[in-house]
Design a protein around this motif. Sequence first.
Motif, PDB file in Angstrom:
ATOM      1  N   ALA A  22       1.288  70.189 148.651  1.00 30.88           N
ATOM      2  CA  ALA A  22       1.673  68.800 148.396  1.00 30.88           C
ATOM      3  C   ALA A  22       1.477  68.414 146.937  1.00 30.88           C
ATOM      4  CB  ALA A  22       0.872  67.868 149.300  1.00 30.88           C
ATOM      5  N   LEU A  23       0.320  68.772 146.370  1.00 33.57           N
ATOM      6  CA  LEU A  23       0.056  68.391 144.987  1.00 33.57           C
ATOM      7  C   LEU A  23       0.914  69.192 144.019  1.00 33.57           C
ATOM      8  CD1 LEU A  23      -3.815  67.884 144.955  1.00 33.57           C
ATOM      9  CD2 LEU A  23      -1.993  66.253 145.502  1.00 33.57           C
ATOM     10  N   GLY A  24       1.132  70.461 144.329  1.00 35.79           N
ATOM     11  CA  GLY A  24       1.981  71.267 143.463  1.00 35.79           C
ATOM     12  C   GLY A  24       3.391  70.718 143.377  1.00 35.79           C
ATOM     13  N   ALA A  25       3.935  70.293 144.530  1.00 32.41           N
ATOM     14  CA  ALA A  25       5.275  69.709 144.544  1.00 32.41           C
ATOM     15  C   ALA A  25       5.278  68.340 143.866  1.00 32.41           C
ATOM     16  CB  ALA A  25       5.778  69.597 145.983  1.00 32.41           C
ATOM     17  N   GLY A  26       4.259  67.531 144.145  1.00 38.63           N
ATOM     18  CA  GLY A  26       4.212  66.186 143.584  1.00 38.63           C
ATOM     19  C   GLY A  26       4.014  66.160 142.085  1.00 38.63           C
ATOM     20  N   ALA A  27       3.360  67.187 141.546  1.00 42.60           N
ATOM     21  CA  ALA A  27       3.060  67.207 140.113  1.00 42.60           C
ATOM     22  C   ALA A  27       4.185  67.778 139.269  1.00 42.60           C
ATOM     23  CB  ALA A  27       1.783  68.013 139.866  1.00 42.60           C
ATOM     24  N   GLN A  28       5.253  68.282 139.903  1.00 37.06           N
ATOM     25  CA  GLN A  28       6.378  68.804 139.131  1.00 37.06           C
ATOM     26  C   GLN A  28       6.950  67.697 138.255  1.00 37.06           C
ATOM     27  OE1 GLN A  28       9.266  70.693 141.658  1.00 37.06           O
ATOM     28  NE2 GLN A  28       7.861  72.266 142.341  1.00 37.06           N
ATOM     29  N   GLY A  29       7.120  68.000 136.990  1.00 39.56           N
ATOM     30  CA  GLY A  29       7.599  67.010 136.051  1.00 39.56           C
ATOM     31  C   GLY A  29       6.497  66.167 135.445  1.00 39.56           C
ATOM     32  N   VAL A  30       5.270  66.290 135.973  1.00 39.06           N
ATOM     33  CA  VAL A  30       4.129  65.557 135.423  1.00 39.06           C
ATOM     34  C   VAL A  30       3.325  66.492 134.540  1.00 39.06           C
ATOM     35  CG1 VAL A  30       2.070  64.198 135.964  1.00 39.06           C
ATOM     36  CG2 VAL A  30       4.075  64.074 137.453  1.00 39.06           C
ATOM     37  N   LEU A  31       2.758  67.530 135.129  1.00 43.69           N
ATOM     38  CA  LEU A  31       2.092  68.610 134.404  1.00 43.69           C
ATOM     39  C   LEU A  31       1.797  69.733 135.385  1.00 43.69           C
ATOM     40  CD1 LEU A  31      -0.831  67.854 135.615  1.00 43.69           C
ATOM     41  CD2 LEU A  31      -1.242  66.753 133.436  1.00 43.69           C
ATOM     42  N   PRO A  32       1.637  70.967 134.885  1.00 44.10           N
ATOM     43  CA  PRO A  32       1.340  72.084 135.781  1.00 44.10           C
ATOM     44  C   PRO A  32      -0.110  72.048 136.252  1.00 44.10           C
ATOM     45  CG  PRO A  32       1.458  72.841 133.509  1.00 44.10           C
ATOM     46  CD  PRO A  32       1.858  71.398 133.502  1.00 44.10           C
ATOM     47  N   LEU A  33      -0.318  72.507 137.477  1.00 48.17           N
ATOM     48  CA  LEU A  33      -1.656  72.552 138.055  1.00 48.17           C
ATOM     49  C   LEU A  33      -2.083  73.993 138.275  1.00 48.17           C
ATOM     50  CD1 LEU A  33      -1.317  69.849 140.878  1.00 48.17           C
ATOM     51  CD2 LEU A  33      -1.980  69.506 138.488  1.00 48.17           C
ATOM     52  N   GLN A  34      -3.400  74.194 138.235  1.00 48.23           N
ATOM     53  CA  GLN A  34      -3.987  75.460 138.624  1.00 48.23           C
ATOM     54  C   GLN A  34      -4.979  75.167 139.747  1.00 48.23           C
ATOM     55  OE1 GLN A  34      -5.649  77.671 135.399  1.00 48.23           O
ATOM     56  NE2 GLN A  34      -6.276  79.411 136.655  1.00 48.23           N
ATOM     57  N   PHE A  35      -4.926  75.970 140.816  1.00 49.56           N
ATOM     58  CA  PHE A  35      -5.797  75.734 141.957  1.00 49.56           C
ATOM     59  C   PHE A  35      -6.851  76.832 142.062  1.00 49.56           C
ATOM     60  CE2 PHE A  35      -1.721  73.765 143.068  1.00 49.56           C
ATOM     61  CZ  PHE A  35      -2.134  72.489 143.430  1.00 49.56           C
ATOM     62  N   VAL A  36      -8.062  76.405 142.388  1.00 49.70           N
ATOM     63  CA  VAL A  36      -9.119  77.342 142.765  1.00 49.70           C
ATOM     64  C   VAL A  36      -9.706  76.841 144.077  1.00 49.70           C
ATOM     65  CG1 VAL A  36      -9.661  77.994 140.395  1.00 49.70           C
ATOM     66  CG2 VAL A  36     -10.897  76.107 141.458  1.00 49.70           C
ATOM     67  N   ARG A  37     -10.194  77.751 144.901  1.00 47.83           N
ATOM     68  CA  ARG A  37     -10.686  77.356 146.223  1.00 47.83           C
ATOM     69  C   ARG A  37     -12.206  77.454 146.308  1.00 47.83           C
ATOM     70  NH1 ARG A  37      -6.296  79.461 150.773  1.00 47.83           N
ATOM     71  NH2 ARG A  37      -4.484  78.416 149.808  1.00 47.83           N
ATOM     72  N   GLN A  38     -12.768  76.483 147.000  1.00 52.15           N
ATOM     73  CA  GLN A  38     -14.203  76.450 147.264  1.00 52.15           C
ATOM     74  C   GLN A  38     -14.403  76.703 148.759  1.00 52.15           C
ATOM     75  OE1 GLN A  38     -16.083  72.625 147.029  1.00 52.15           O
ATOM     76  NE2 GLN A  38     -18.140  73.455 146.765  1.00 52.15           N
ATOM     77  N   MET A  39     -14.796  77.941 149.087  1.00 57.85           N
ATOM     78  CA  MET A  39     -14.991  78.338 150.482  1.00 57.85           C
ATOM     79  C   MET A  39     -16.307  79.086 150.606  1.00 57.85           C
ATOM     80  SD  MET A  39     -12.366  77.345 152.278  1.00 57.85           S
ATOM     81  CE  MET A  39     -10.599  76.997 152.228  1.00 57.85           C
ATOM     82  N   PRO A  40     -17.299  78.556 151.332  1.00 57.74           N
ATOM     83  CA  PRO A  40     -17.341  77.237 151.966  1.00 57.74           C
ATOM     84  C   PRO A  40     -17.681  76.170 150.921  1.00 57.74           C
ATOM     85  CG  PRO A  40     -19.402  78.369 152.316  1.00 57.74           C
ATOM     86  CD  PRO A  40     -18.510  79.338 151.581  1.00 57.74           C
ATOM     87  N   GLN A  41     -17.791  74.921 151.359  1.00 59.93           N
ATOM     88  CA  GLN A  41     -18.123  73.822 150.452  1.00 59.93           C
ATOM     89  C   GLN A  41     -19.639  73.639 150.413  1.00 59.93           C
ATOM     90  OE1 GLN A  41     -15.231  72.731 152.920  1.00 59.93           O
ATOM     91  NE2 GLN A  41     -14.356  74.157 151.461  1.00 59.93           N
ATOM     92  N   LEU A  42     -20.239  74.003 149.279  1.00 61.88           N
ATOM     93  CA  LEU A  42     -21.699  73.990 149.148  1.00 61.88           C
ATOM     94  C   LEU A  42     -22.164  73.004 148.077  1.00 61.88           C
ATOM     95  CD1 LEU A  42     -22.332  77.846 149.378  1.00 61.88           C
ATOM     96  CD2 LEU A  42     -22.438  76.140 151.216  1.00 61.88           C
ATOM     97  N   GLY A  43     -21.375  71.954 147.868  1.00 64.20           N
ATOM     98  CA  GLY A  43     -21.791  70.938 146.913  1.00 64.20           C
ATOM     99  C   GLY A  43     -20.912  70.890 145.679  1.00 64.20           C
ATOM    100  N   THR A  44     -21.100  69.826 144.892  1.00 66.60           N
ATOM    101  CA  THR A  44     -20.275  69.609 143.708  1.00 66.60           C
ATOM    102  C   THR A  44     -20.521  70.658 142.622  1.00 66.60           C
ATOM    103  OG1 THR A  44     -21.945  68.047 142.919  1.00 66.60           O
ATOM    104  CG2 THR A  44     -20.046  67.135 144.092  1.00 66.60           C
ATOM    105  N   GLY A  45     -21.773  71.107 142.502  1.00 68.37           N
ATOM    106  CA  GLY A  45     -22.058  72.156 141.536  1.00 68.37           C
ATOM    107  C   GLY A  45     -21.375  73.456 141.908  1.00 68.37           C
ATOM    108  N   HIS A  46     -21.383  73.759 143.195  1.00 60.40           N
ATOM    109  CA  HIS A  46     -20.707  74.954 143.685  1.00 60.40           C
ATOM    110  C   HIS A  46     -19.198  74.858 143.434  1.00 60.40           C
ATOM    111  CE1 HIS A  46     -18.969  77.441 147.090  1.00 60.40           C
ATOM    112  NE2 HIS A  46     -19.730  78.315 146.466  1.00 60.40           N
TER     113      HIS A  46
END
Length: 480
Positions: free
Chosen positions: A77-101
Amino acid sequence: MKQIPQQIRDAQGAGVATDVVIMAAGKGTRMKSTLPKVLHRLGGRALAMHVIHTAARVGARRVVVVTGHGAEAVEAALGAGAQGVLPLQFVRQMPQLGTGHAMQQAAPVLPDDGTVLVLSGDVPLIGADTLQALLAASAGERLALLTIVFDDPAGYGRIVRDAAGGAVQAIVEQKDATEAERAIREVYSGVMAVPARLLKGWLARLDNRNAQAEYYLTDVVKMAVADGVPVVAHLTTDALQVAGINNPAQLAALERAWQARQADALMEAGVRLADPARFDLRGTLDCGADVEIDVNCVFEGAVTLGDGVRIGAHCVIANARIEAGAVIHPFTHIDGEKAGVTVGAGALVGPFARLRPGAQLGAEVHIGNFVEVKNATLAKGAKANHLAYLGDATVGERVNYGAGSITANYDGANKHRTVIGDDVHVGSNCVLVAPITIGAGGTIGGGSTIAKSTEPGALTVGRARQVSFANWQRPKKNQP
């Protein structure tokens, strides 16, 4: 990639680029929805898309989105929505162990020469001016925190300053705070700006020895203090900019606040809103002078209203251009989708009309109640005033299209076009079977089904001969 504006470079320190990290991994349990929280909509746009647009306005060199729960849906969804705005890079947090993680997952893709701006995907109304001020406070050398003072700071990390009440010493999460620390009213908003080269070292030293057994990003503050790196707080007084979304009630409250801001901006520009509290903008709305909008109207996508346009109550208008002097009567639905809709100058539309993609109305066209127009062009002065359908049609000037008449444009497999010449009169309850051309100046007798093109100026009638049976008796019900 968008270039960093000169004024931002000056504020940050020459040559310091901004790399934005958006936290978007959370599940949002309290939303009680299968939709990932950051994809819930505010003002017609996903929460995280608001943040992405703001990142573009501060000239981000790159935007890294940390995903987790519903990662595939969020990234698509974000990749499609951001077209024409700016390119995005995604990284995954698995599992979610806090904001520092979460930041530990983003760190490997962040260049050492930039300032990292940390934002939250569920805090949609953060302002570009506020972020520019925060980046200036960091200046590529300091850890800068965006803070705010709340009367009720429950749930937020507290800003702990030194004994003189000046320098920031730490951020203490509520579950780990003492009673004295919980009394502190200045809190951390979740937004920080920090040199990447310093952040990476601090992230490597994080531990999860705390009440939630999580890796807190906020622990980098005490590490910065220990390392002699200045920590500065930029205080905002605008609570809406730092308001997060955790449940449907908060989303609804922020929606109304957002809409109030849009209404105020339009009225300041001269638009007359009958009631600002009953107005919804879910896209962009560009208005000329002396525009009037009645209550309970919804605008979506990109809409332009020319000078003197009047919009009646309860209209939904999306992806349309309405020229000067046109009047859209109440309960009209206009949605141009990708093809767009144009309503010409001085045109009258509605009430209860529907304009679909590709409807192009010329000047002074009249589209009345319960008339639907799709992928059709109507030239100047054409009228379809009641209960009619015009699909895949080209309609000439001054055509009068009768009540109950339709273009039969679909043969079950393909769409075909109907061409109606200038000054044609189509009687009531007619069916025009496409492909067909009605010659200029012609007349179609009421109740006709026309399957062949007609000559200019001709009267054409295509209906069964009328027959009457005298003294005919209707069937009667059988008696029990």
